[in-house]
Scaffold this motif. Structure first.
Motif, short mmCIF file in Angstrom:
data_model
loop_
_atom_site.label_atom_id
_atom_site.label_comp_id
_atom_site.label_asym_id
_atom_site.label_seq_id
_atom_site.Cartn_x
_atom_site.Cartn_y
_atom_site.Cartn_z
N VAL A 1 1.04 -1.25 -0.12
CA VAL A 1 -0.11 -0.02 -0.09
C VAL A 1 0.86 1.18 0.14
CG1 VAL A 1 -1.37 1.49 1.52
CG2 VAL A 1 -2.07 -1.07 1.22
N MET A 2 1.97 1.10 0.72
CA MET A 2 2.70 2.46 0.82
C MET A 2 3.26 2.55 -0.33
SD MET A 2 4.23 4.78 2.45
CE MET A 2 4.35 4.62 4.49
N THR A 3 3.89 1.66 -1.04
CA THR A 3 4.80 2.06 -2.23
C THR A 3 3.94 2.20 -3.52
OG1 THR A 3 5.14 -0.45 -2.33
CG2 THR A 3 7.02 0.77 -1.47
N ASN A 4 2.93 1.55 -3.56
CA ASN A 4 1.92 1.58 -4.69
C ASN A 4 1.01 2.83 -4.77
OD1 ASN A 4 3.43 -0.39 -5.34
ND2 ASN A 4 1.69 -2.04 -5.61
N GLN A 5 0.51 2.95 -3.47
CA GLN A 5 -0.40 4.12 -3.50
C GLN A 5 0.06 5.38 -2.82
OE1 GLN A 5 -3.70 2.20 -1.59
NE2 GLN A 5 -3.49 0.42 -3.04
N VAL A 6 0.82 5.21 -1.61
CA VAL A 6 0.81 6.49 -0.62
C VAL A 6 1.93 7.35 -1.07
CG1 VAL A 6 1.41 7.29 1.55
CG2 VAL A 6 0.11 5.14 1.23
N LEU A 7 3.23 6.67 -1.74
CA LEU A 7 4.36 7.52 -2.32
C LEU A 7 3.90 8.27 -3.40
CD1 LEU A 7 7.54 5.33 -1.06
CD2 LEU A 7 6.72 7.77 -0.55
N ALA B 1 2.38 16.21 4.58
CA ALA B 1 2.00 14.87 3.77
C ALA B 1 2.21 13.95 4.69
CB ALA B 1 3.11 14.95 2.62
N THR B 2 3.12 14.12 5.52
CA THR B 2 3.68 13.01 6.55
C THR B 2 2.54 12.71 7.61
OG1 THR B 2 6.05 13.51 6.37
CG2 THR B 2 5.13 12.24 8.21
N LEU B 3 1.89 13.83 7.90
CA LEU B 3 0.94 13.92 8.92
C LEU B 3 -0.32 13.04 8.57
CD1 LEU B 3 1.31 15.07 11.58
CD2 LEU B 3 -0.16 16.91 11.06
N PHE B 4 -0.54 13.62 7.29
CA PHE B 4 -1.96 12.63 6.43
C PHE B 4 -1.64 11.36 6.23
CE2 PHE B 4 -5.09 15.76 6.95
CZ PHE B 4 -4.36 16.97 6.79
N THR B 5 -0.42 10.86 5.86
CA THR B 5 0.11 9.66 5.58
C THR B 5 0.11 8.77 6.88
OG1 THR B 5 1.28 10.61 3.86
CG2 THR B 5 2.04 8.06 4.72
N SER B 6 0.38 9.41 8.07
CA SER B 6 0.22 8.73 9.31
C SER B 6 -1.03 8.16 9.56
CB SER B 6 1.08 9.47 10.43
OG SER B 6 -0.13 10.64 10.54
N LEU B 7 -2.19 8.79 9.11
CA LEU B 7 -3.29 8.50 9.42
C LEU B 7 -3.81 7.13 8.65
CD1 LEU B 7 -5.25 11.80 9.21
CD2 LEU B 7 -4.94 10.63 11.27
N GLN C 1 -4.21 3.63 10.27
CA GLN C 1 -5.66 3.01 9.87
C GLN C 1 -5.28 1.56 9.60
OE1 GLN C 1 -8.15 5.66 10.03
NE2 GLN C 1 -9.08 3.75 10.91
N ARG C 2 -4.40 1.32 8.63
CA ARG C 2 -4.09 -0.11 8.07
C ARG C 2 -3.59 -0.93 9.10
NH1 ARG C 2 -4.11 -2.87 4.14
NH2 ARG C 2 -1.80 -3.79 4.52
N SER C 3 -2.55 -0.34 9.99
CA SER C 3 -1.96 -1.14 10.82
C SER C 3 -2.92 -1.78 11.80
CB SER C 3 -0.97 -0.18 11.67
OG SER C 3 -0.53 -0.80 12.78
N PHE C 4 -4.12 -1.07 12.14
CA PHE C 4 -4.76 -1.53 13.25
C PHE C 4 -6.15 -2.20 12.39
CE2 PHE C 4 -3.41 -0.86 17.16
CZ PHE C 4 -2.33 0.35 17.07
N VAL D 1 9.32 3.26 11.18
CA VAL D 1 10.09 3.00 10.09
C VAL D 1 9.38 3.32 8.69
CG1 VAL D 1 10.47 0.78 8.76
CG2 VAL D 1 11.21 0.83 10.91
N GLN D 2 8.10 3.09 8.72
CA GLN D 2 7.07 3.37 7.51
C GLN D 2 7.30 4.96 7.36
OE1 GLN D 2 3.40 1.03 6.87
NE2 GLN D 2 4.04 0.14 8.69
N LEU D 3 7.07 5.59 8.10
CA LEU D 3 6.93 7.33 8.08
C LEU D 3 8.49 7.57 7.78
CD1 LEU D 3 4.90 8.26 11.39
CD2 LEU D 3 4.13 8.09 9.04
N VAL D 4 9.56 7.05 8.23
CA VAL D 4 10.76 7.64 7.70
C VAL D 4 11.20 7.17 6.57
CG1 VAL D 4 13.28 7.33 8.30
CG2 VAL D 4 11.68 7.58 10.33
N VAL D 5 10.58 6.23 5.96
CA VAL D 5 10.81 5.97 4.52
C VAL D 5 10.09 7.04 3.55
CG1 VAL D 5 10.31 4.27 2.93
CG2 VAL D 5 11.25 3.37 4.81
N PHE D 6 9.01 7.21 4.11
CA PHE D 6 8.24 8.04 3.44
C PHE D 6 9.01 9.21 3.53
CE2 PHE D 6 4.31 9.74 1.84
CZ PHE D 6 4.26 10.86 2.09
#
Lengths: 230, 44, 219, 250
Positions: free
Chosen positions: A26-32, A63-69, A73-76, A108-113
Motif C-alpha cells: 500500500v505504501m509503495t504503490n499508493q501512498v508514495l 504530507a507525513t501527517l496525513f500519511t500517518s493516518l 488505519q491499516r496497521s490496526f 520505519v514506514q514514516l521515516v521511509v516516506f
C-alpha cells in the motif's frame, strides 16, 4: 515480565507489521506516488523557487501527517480483521511489547516516506543541504516520526477497542501532533536553509520533538494496555 | 456594526449557550424520570 | 478436588451488567479431561469459558486455573490458557506458516516446536505457505489450534469450535482435540450440538440458568 | 407528557442546586452591571474591554473544567472502586468545559475584531484555546463509543489524561512558534490591559460567577448522566429477566 521479553515481542510485532505492509505494498504503490504527485503539482502551482524552498518543509510534514493516518488505519485494521489483537491480549501477551512493536513499525514506514519526500523536495525545489543540515534532517525525521507514531498507536488502538468509527483517529490525533508539525517544520526549514535559516537554529526544535516523543512513548506504553483491554 | 453591538453580542453569546444547555439537560432529566425509581437518585 | 485440578471453580458469581450470568457455579476439571459444556444460548456457557480464560472479574466465589487465581494473577492464567472464540485471531495477509512463526517468536518457542505443532495439527507445507485469507474455515480453525499448541497452552477453551464447518471439518477438529489431550492438554468445548458431544467428551456438563449440572460421562 | 417537561421541577434539582442557581443568576446580573456600566472604559481600546469580563472568566473556567476532568479521570483509574460517578463527573465537566471554551473562542474573536481589526490572530493563548476545544470534542466523541459503562469509563479516563498531557506541550510549542514572529502587536486584548481596582475586582468576580455556573451545570449534568446509566442498566435487566424466564424449564 522481563524487558527482554517485551523487546522480543516488540521485535516480532514490528517485523510482522512490516512484512504485512511489504506484502500489500500500500505504501509503495499508493501512498508514495500520491505524495510525489502532490510535490510536483505544488511546483507547478507556486512556480517560484524562493517560495517553493520556503514551503517545502511544511509540505513534507503535512504530507507525513496525513500519511500517518492512512498507515495507522491499516496497521490496526490488520489487527482487528480476525481479532488478532484480541488473541494477543487473551494470550496474556504484555501490551507494552505489542504497543512498542506497532510504534516501531510505524516509525520505519514514516521515516521511509519522509526520506523519499525530502529527497524529492531537494531535487524538485533545488534545495541544497550540507552535511550538518543532513544530520539535522535525519534526526528531525526520526524524532518527528517517533512522536507521531507514539500517539497514533494509542489512538489507533482506541479505534479498534470500542466500536469506534474511523473518523475518531484524525479528530484525536491531528490536534495533538500540532507540536510535531510546528517543531519538525521549523527544524526542516533550518536544515533546508530556507529563508536564510541557519542549521544551528534547528536544534532547539529537535529538542521539543525529543521531549514530545519521550512523553508520549512513555504515556503510550502505560496507556495502550488498559485502553485496548476489555 | 458599532462597538456597542459587539459588546452586547459577546455578553448574550456568553450566557445563551449556558442557558440552552441547562434547559436541554433539565428536559432530558424529566424524560428519564419515569424510568427510574428513588434508589437511582441518591441525591434526593 | 486434588491440587492437580486444572480448573477449580467454587460458587462463582459473574455479573454481566447486573445480570448474574454465572450464579454460584461450582466445577473442577482434572488434567487430561475433555469436557463438553452444553446449555441453551445465554445460559452461561460462554461466560464460564471466559471466566476460566481470565477474561471476566468474579463478583463472588473463587476460581483458580492451573493454581492461579483468575482475578489476581490474570496474566499467568491467560498465558497458560488457549481461548478460541468465533474469530481465529489470525493475520489474513500472512501465510499460515508466518502466523505460526510470529506466535513462535512472541512466546519464545524454537523453530522445531513450531514445526512439530504444525504437523500435529495436520498443516502440510502447501497449506503452511498459503495466505490465511485464502484458507477454508476448517483450515483457519486448524491454524488457530496449531497456534495454541505453539503457545504450549495447557487448558484449551473452545467456544463452538465446530461452528461453520462441514462434517469432514468437524471430524478433523475432534481428532485434533483428542491429539491435544493425548499430548497432555485439558480441553473444554462449549457446544450446543448434542450428538457431537456424545462421541467426543470424556465428561459432559450442562449450564442451566448460571449453575453447572453434571449430565453423564465419567463421574 | 409535554406539559410535564416544563412545569414540574427537574428530578436533578436539590436544595444545593437551587441555591447555587440563585447565586449564579444574582452574580451574573451584578457582573453585567459591573462589566457593562460601572467599570471605566480602557484608556487604549475604549469600551471593547467590556468583553473581557466574559471572555477571560469563561477561558479560565474552561481550563478549570479540563483539569477537573483529568482529576476525576485519575481518580476513576487509580481509585479502588473505579467509581462510575467519577467518570460521569469527568464527562459532565468536559461537556461544560467545551461549551465555555466555545464561548471563549467566540468572544475572543469578537474582541479581536474590535481591537486588532481581525476576527482571528495566531495569538498563543487563542491558538491553544482552539486546540483545546478540538481535543475535548474528540474526548466527548470517545465517551460516545459503545461498550459497557466500565469500558467507557476506563477508555475516557485515559484519553482525558492524554489530553491534559498535550496542553503544556501544545502551549509551549505555540509560544515558541509565535515568538519567532516578533511583529509588535500594538494591543494585546487578552488580559494585558491596565486595570484599575474596580476593573480587576469585576474580572475576578466574573471568574467567581462563572465558576458557580460551572458547578451548577456539572451538578445537574452529572445527575442526568447517572439517570441515563441507571435507565440503561434497568433496560438490560428487563430484557434479561424476560430471557431468563423463558429458558429455565418451568
Amino acid at each position: 515480565m522481563s524487558t527482554s521479553r517485551v523487546v522480543g515481542i516488540a521485535r516480532a510485532v514490528a517485523a510482522k507489521d512490516l512484512r504485512i505492509e511489504w506484502r500489500s505494498r500500500v505504501m509503495t504503490n499508493q501512498v508514495l506516488p500520491f505524495a510525489a504527485i502532490v510535490m510536483v503539482l505544488f511546483a507547478f502551482a507556486l512556480d517560484n523557487d524562493g517560495i517553493l524552498q520556503r514551503v517545502a518543509p511544511g509540505l513534507v510534514w503535512m504530507a507525513t501527517l496525513f500519511t500517518s493516518l492512512v498507515v495507522v488505519q491499516r496497521s490496526f485494521a490488520v489487527e482487528s480483521a480476525d481479532s488478532a489483537i484480541d488473541a494477543l491480549r487473551l494470550a496474556g501477551v504484555p501490551s507494552q511489547g505489542v504497543y512498542l512493536g506497532k510504534v516501531a513499525a510505524l516509525v520505519v514506514q514514516l521515516v521511509v516516506f519522509e526520506t523519499v519526500l525530502a529527497v524529492l523536495a531537494l531535487i524538485l525545489y533545488r534545495v541544497n543541504v550540507d552535511l550538518h543540515g543532513a544530520v539535522l534532517l535525519v534526526t528531525t525525521c526520526v524524532l518527528g516520526s517517533l512522536g507521531i507514531a507514539a500517539l497514533a498507536a494509542v489512538y489507533g488502538g482506541l479505534s479498534v477497542a470500542g466500536r469506534g468509527r474511523e473518523t475518531l483517529l484524525p479528530l484525536l490525533l491531528l490536534p495533538a501532533v500540532a507540536p510535531v508539525l510546528i517543531g519538525a517544520t521549523r527544524a526542516t526549514e533550518s536544515a533546508f536553509g530556507s529563508d536564510g535559516a541557519r542549521v544551528a537554529e534547528g536544534w532547539p526544535w529537535v529538542g521539543l520533538l525529543a521531549v514530545f516523543g519521550a512523553v508520549f512513548l512513555f504515556g503510550g506504553t502505560l496507556g495502550f494496555g488498559p485502553l485496548t483491554d476489555e | 456594526m458599532k462597538h456597542a453591538d459587539f459588546i452586547v453580542i459577546s455578553w448574550v453569546l456568553s450566557f445563551v449557550p449556558i442557558a440552552l444547555y441547562a434547559w436541554r439537560n433539565a428536559r432530558r432529566a424529566r424524560q428519564l424520570d419515569p424510568f427510574v425509581d428513588k434508589s437511582d437518585k441518591p441525591w434526593t | 478436588m486434588s491440587e492437580t485440578s486444572v480448573v477449580d471453580v467454587r460458587d462463582a458469581v459473574v455479573l454481566l451488567g447486573s445480570f448474574p450470568a454465572l450464579a454460584e457455579a461450582t466445577l473442577t476439571i482434572e488434567r487430561g479431561e475433555l469436557v463438553v459444556v452444553q446449555g441453551a444460548n445465554g445460559a452461561g456457557k460462554t461466560t464460564l469459558l471466559r471466566l476460566c480464560a481470565g477474561l471476566l472479574p468474579l463478583a463472588r466465589g473463587s476460581a483458580r486455573v492451573m493454581g492461579h487465581d483468575v482475578g489476581r494473577d490474570r496474566a499467568a492464567v491467560r498465558a497458560s490458557v488457549g481461548f478460541l472464540g468465533h474469530a481465529n485471531g489470525l493475520y489474513l495477509d500472512l501465510t499460515a506458516g508466518e502466523n505460526l512463526s510470529f506466535w513462535g517468536d512472541v512466546v519464545g518457542a524454537h523453530r522445531a516446536e513450531v514445526e512439530s505443532a504444525a504437523q500435529r495439527m495436520g498443516l502440510n507445507d502447501r497449506l503452511l505457505s498459503t495466505q490465511v485469507g485464502r484458507l477454508s474455515a476448517g483450515q483457519k480453525r486448524r491454524t488457530a489450534l496449531a497456534i495454541m499448541a505453539v503457545r504450549r497452552a495447557t487448558l484449551w477453551l473452545l467456544d463452538e469450535p465446530h461452528a461453520g464447518l462441514d462434517a469432514a471439518g468437524r471430524d478433523e477438529i475432534d481428532a485434533l482435540l483428542r491429539d491435544a489431550v493425548a499430548a497432555g492438554a485439558t480441553v473444554v468445548v462449549a457446544s450446543h450440538e448434542l450428538e457431537r458431544s456424545a462421541s467426543l467428551a470424556t465428561r459432559r456438563i450442562e449450564v442451566v440458568g448460571g449453575r453447572i449440572v453434571e449430565s453423564g460421562g465419567r463421574e | 407528557m409535554s406539559n410535564a417537561t416544563t412545569s414540574v421541577p427537574p428530578p436533578t434539582r436539590t436544595a444545593a442546586t437551587r441555591n447555587l442557581g440563585l447565586i449564579a443568576i444574582v452574580g451574573s446580573i451584578i457582573l453585567a452591571l459591573l462589566g457593562l456600566f460601572f467599570t471605566a472604559e480602557d484608556v487604549d481600546q475604549g469600551s471593547s474591554v467590556r468583553i473581557m469580563y466574559v471572555h477571560v472568566p469563561t477561558a479560565w473556567v474552561a481550563y478549570l473544567a479540563f483539569v477537573f476532568t483529568a482529576v476525576c479521570s485519575a481518580g476513576h483509574l487509580w481509585g479502588k472502586k473505579h467509581s462510575l460517578n467519577l467518570d460521569r463527573l469527568a464527562g459532565a465537566s468536559a461537556e461544560v468545559g467545551v461549551i465555555f471554551m466555545g464561548v471563549t473562542l467566540v468572544t475572543g474573536s469578537l474582541w479581536g475584531r474590535l481591537s486588532w481589526g481581525t476576527y482571528w490572530q495566531w495569538d498563543p493563548r487563542l491558538t491553544t484555546t482552539a486546540f483545546l476545544f478540538v481535543t475535548y470534542v474528540g474526548y466527548l466523541a470517545v465517551r460516545g463509543l459503545g461498550g459497557t459503562q466500565q469500558q467507557r469509563a476506563k477508555r475516557s479516563a485515559i484519553v482525558a489524561l492524554f489530553a491534559v498531557l498535550e496542553i503544556p506541550l501544545v502551549h509551549f510549542s505555540v509560544l515558541l512558534w509565535r515568538s519567532l514572529h516578533q511583529e509588535a502587536t500594538v494591543l494585546r486584548p487578552n488580559g494585558d490591559v491596565t486595570m484599575d481596582g474596580l476593573m480587576l475586582f469585576s474580572l475576578i468576580f466574573g471568574v467567581a460567577v462563572f465558576t458557580v455556573i460551572f458547578a451548577w451545570l456539572v451538578l445537574h449534568r452529572n445527575r442526568v448522566l447517572a439517570l441515563v446509566d441507571a435507565v440503561e442498566l434497568r433496560g438490560i435487566d428487563a430484557a434479561l429477566e424476560a430471557r431468563r424466564a423463558e429458558e429455565v424449564p418451568s
